[in-house]
Design an enzyme around this catalytic site. Structure first.
Site: not given
Ligand SMILES: [Zn+2]
Length: 278
Positions: A147-148, A151
């Protein structure tokens, strides 16, 4: 009776027009990963340079755990190696390797009770050891790291920094801002990339950015061989964690019904990738 101040109106129209043209000409770029148009006033290569500096500074100010002696750091290293390989493969297959230009992956675990993790542009990842009791298993950790990283590769930080630069520095180019207002620019960088607690302010990611990071985070973890279904119980544990104090991670990534619903929607797509590598 309505009195219109024409001079003011014309002036405002002029400002809006120039702002609009400036943004369209210089800033809007189509994101290859998400297919969404984003405001982008900062060059990825410049942001990566800045990220490397800030990453080094952060690591020198914190206790970095060694993967030879810390089990947590060894797990983070292993997940990092698998996820970064999966992402490279994903972009190669789609002919989009340019999105990873300049990426030099680094995964570090710091000794901290904080429940947090982030990835700076260029693939500079930090996991706080306080996150591991919440992730509980490698798949959930992979989902957070995925997820990171999503980004970062979706250029969400660049998008947010560009928006902040328009608001706070009048759309000044990054190299000009750095030369003229170095401290403000660095603080802006820290807050917009989600690591701003040191400078006293932190911005949550937008709903759209969160949704994109969730979707691609699931895909990346699935390609790395981690079960994407672990995302649901993980986010439920996140919501229950903290004991009254909101963890840093939750202030930028709220765990709510919308997130869980979207994760369920993305699950069949992620499961296809997972079943293909199993
Ligand atoms: Zn996030």
């Amino acid at each position: 009776m309505i009195i219109i101040n024409y001079t003011k109106l014309i002036e405002m129209k002029r400002i809006i027009f120039f702002l609009f043209i400036a943004l369209v000409l210089t800033g809007c770029a189509l994101n290859l990963l998400t297919g969404r148009k984003q405001l982008n006033l900062v060059k990825e290569s410049e942001v990566q340079l800045m990220a490397t500096d800030q990453y080094r500074a952060f690591l020198s100010e914190n206790k970095v755990l060694n993967s030879g002696s810390s089990r947590d750091a060894a797990i983070v290293d292993r997940v990092g190696a698998r996820i970064s390989k999966a992402i490279t493969k994903y972009f190669e297959t789609r002919g989009e390797s340019s999105l990873l230009e300049g990426y030099k992956w680094e995964f570090n675990t710091i000794d901290s009770k904080e429940i947090n993790a982030w990835c700076m542009p260029g693939g500079k990842v930090v996991v706080y050891s306080g996150l591991l009791p919440v992730t509980q298993n490698e798949a959930a950790l992979a989902i957070v790291m995925g997820h990171e990283i999503a980004h970062s590769v979706a250029r969400h930080g660049n998008e947010r920094m560009s928006q902040a630069m328009v608001q706070q520095l009048g759309g000044m180019a990054l190299e000009v801002a750095l030369a003229q207002k170095p401290q403000e620019t660095r603080d802006l960088f820290m807050t917009t990339y989600g690591i701003g607690s040191e400078v006293g302010a932190i911005l949550p990611w937008s709903r759209q950015q969160e949704t994109e990071a969730d979707q691609y985070g699931l895909i990346f973890s699935a390609i790395a061989g981690y079960d994407p279904r672990e995302a649901i119980p993980f986010w439920q544990r996140m919501a229950a964690s903290g004991g009254g104090k909101t963890p840093e991670f939750l202030s930028t990534h709220p765990s709510d019904a919308t997130r869980l619903r979207k994760l369920e929607q993305f699950m069949p797509q992620a499961m296809k990738y997972y079943n293909a590598v199993k």
